[in-house]
Design an enzyme around this catalytic site. Structure first.
Site: not given
Lengths: 386, 386
Positions: B69-70, B143, B171, B191, B229, B318
């Site tokens: 997600g980031t 979030n 979220q 994500s 990849t 976080c």
């Protein structure tokens, strides 16, 4: 399938998958959390960091986990771009596209240091390019030819000029010993899936004390050097793969891989005329064989080898879809027709000597067949992909 | 462990792990290769792309797989920074740190649109901020509080002004229905690990026809939009997780999750005095409960709840390590002492009603204990992490 495409990717070792599974099942907690499950995940990541650091002689604190080799490379180049003064980036003409595309996009511009006919970077030319440069990035071993580059000497020269340095060691890690302290550079990129670890996870070595600018910003994970929820399972898998790769190298495994590669080459070169070995044979990765087959287009050979259960690549996997000759071969002065008749066979420690000899038989058979189709070897035959 | 930390991350569904395993074992080929195993991996990725597209109403060609997600968020913001004309970025004051840290680092600067006391973006303020702006990024659901934002209206307004738009829907995805066509924006980030998929894989929706600038450059995977990849196992896992999340939503699963969350809240609010529910209760994600406990520091509650086998977070995962009050709560005008006494409980469809009721009992017990320790509720007690 006889898998001779290890430079594209490698099979995960069973020990790696087994180590990952608990973190895909009950150990799913976010390592940044406060509760005990979160702390257990954090401890697993710490252990993997030690394992990856040990593979390249780094301190654990110097390892930043990323989402793969390309992200590692892009992060290193981004950080050097931010850190460096004026002047152009200097990279070799045979870098992977991650380095080439990323530096081309920089406002400062990039200059490409040439290689000789054996695919080795020329020190005199590098010295010229470094004058007035901003930073330098050179690969440790080329992904197509396997030729190992004089990175340590180049880093020494750059350091004397005060320039930041990075090496794309993605093809070298796990195949030959790497010691970042002896190498003397600032940053180095590796990727788990090139040494029997999972895809989607890589690492960037960032020398302790180096000023650093992250590429991905957010939650501040990896000590602020790479934000994003840690991929615990992938990181643990990379750690175990690194530990097993280090063991493989210490136990002399590189020589066994080289023995298979050499037996394959000896048979192919002994039984087929018109085959050229590309890249300095005295300074290659132990696993890589890059051969040109006069009178055969690589695309046709790939199809016929696939039918015979042999997997390999024309150039690099990333370029397989394209019909352009490889920039690596062109940089070595290989004529376009020969470049388009080249295949890369890349071994791993999961291959056997039988794989090597059977693959050689398959290559001998399909080259013979392609040459017969065109009646005498005059000009390449084009076999289109279905 | 009763896992009420789903906004931090979720357990992988067994079906997701099972779908990933073949690609961690025999299906390791590089999807960019030319041989049949490579093509099999490519087909698996194509299928996952359809599954992820279906979750958000996109076309498969509009889905770019990323390393999480980031990375999706950083890529979207980087691309809008490149695409947009002059002016500042506009984001909400309650965005995730991925959006805040990334836009703060931009030379163009960023302005923060405020929210009201209920944690909802204020349309009049947004309208003011958009004047002369370059682009806008607003989250679909917060979030911490779970409050769902008026993204569609904001996008409509931005579109009328010709501004590129992005929503961090990390979220929201899998918890509430998302339809990118109805939403009308240019980009949207999701994500996998927030909806029972693996960590280390995300996706970015890029509207068909939108001018786009990649963040990661190299081999040109993902149609040149994200090099590196492909993480076949992770992508396949995300695809299956997306399909199961879509099924969960269609079958009305959100209401069952809300029923557990509501039962938890009813019990806690019914049996404890001095508890404040933060965020507009009428427009929250069905799984999120954000509560402040007067006279209790969140750090102490977290430790005691961990001992009682309840996992949750103070603010976001976080930020758990930091002792700063959450920027989200400060933006809502919540005083610092109350902000530091807040916990986030976030449910998933893997919880049971028993989890909800037992967790409520645990919360009631530990809040009572902390309040008794300090003898009457005067000022917060600080319990340090061991």
């Amino acid at each position: 399938m006889i898998d001779l495409d290890a430079n594209a990717t490698t099979a995960l070792l069973p020990e790696v998958v087994d180590a990952m599974l608990p973190w895909l099942r009950e150990g799913h907690a976010n390592p940044s959390g406060a509760h005990r499950e979160a702390k257990r995940a954090r401890a697993a990541i710490d252990r993997a960091r030690e394992q990856v650091a040990a593979l390249i002689g780094a301190d654990a604190s110097e390892i930043v986990f990323t989402g793969g080799g390309t992200e590692s490379v892009n992060t290193a180049l981004h950080s050097m771009d931010w850190l460096a003064g004026g002047g152009r980036a200097v990279v070799s003409a045979i870098e992977h596209s991650a380095v080439l595309r990323c530096t081309e996009a920089m406002a400062r511009g990039v200059s490409l240091a040439p290689v000789n006919a054996d695919g080795v970077l020329e020190m005199d030319a590098i010295a010229e390019h470094l004058k007035g440069a901003a930073f330098v990035s050179v690969m440790m071993a080329n992904n197509e030819t396997g030729v190992i580059q004089p990175v340590s000497k180049i880093f020494q020269m750059a350091k004397a000029m005060g320039l930041p340095t990075h090496s794309d060691a993605i093809q070298a890690a796990g195949k030959v010993a790497i010691d970042v302290k002896a190498l003397g550079g600032d940053m180095l990129s590796i990727s788990a899936h090139k040494f029997h670890g999972p895809k989607g996870v890589g690492a960037l070595y960032v020398r302790s004390g180096l000023a650093f600018e992250p590429l991905l910003r957010g939650g501040g994970q990896e000590s602020g050097r790479r934000s994003g929820t840690e991929n615990t399972a992938g990181i643990v898998g990379m750690g175990v793969a690194a530990e097993l790769a280090a063991k493989h190298l210490i136990e002399g495994g590189a020589a066994s891989v080289a023995a298979m590669r050499d037996a394959f080459e000896a048979k192919v070169l002994g039984e087929l005329a018109g085959v050229t070995l590309n890249g300095d044979p005295a300074r290659r990765l132990p696993n890589t064989s890059h051969l040109s087959f006069a009178g055969c287009e690589a695309a046709g050979l790939l199809i016929l080898l696939d039918e015979k259960n042999v997997a390999c690549s024309a150039g690099s996997a990333c370029m397989t879809g394209s019909q352009r000759p490889s920039h690596v071969q062109l940089a070595m002065g290989i004529p376009e027709v020969r470049a388009k008749s080249s295949l890369r066979f890349s071994f791993s420690r999961l291959n056997t000597m039988n794989d090597a000899l059977n693959a050689a038989d398959a290559v001998i058979a399909v080259v013979g067949r392609l040459r017969r189709v065109q009646g005498g070897g005059v000009g390449p035959v084009t076999v289109y992909s279905p």
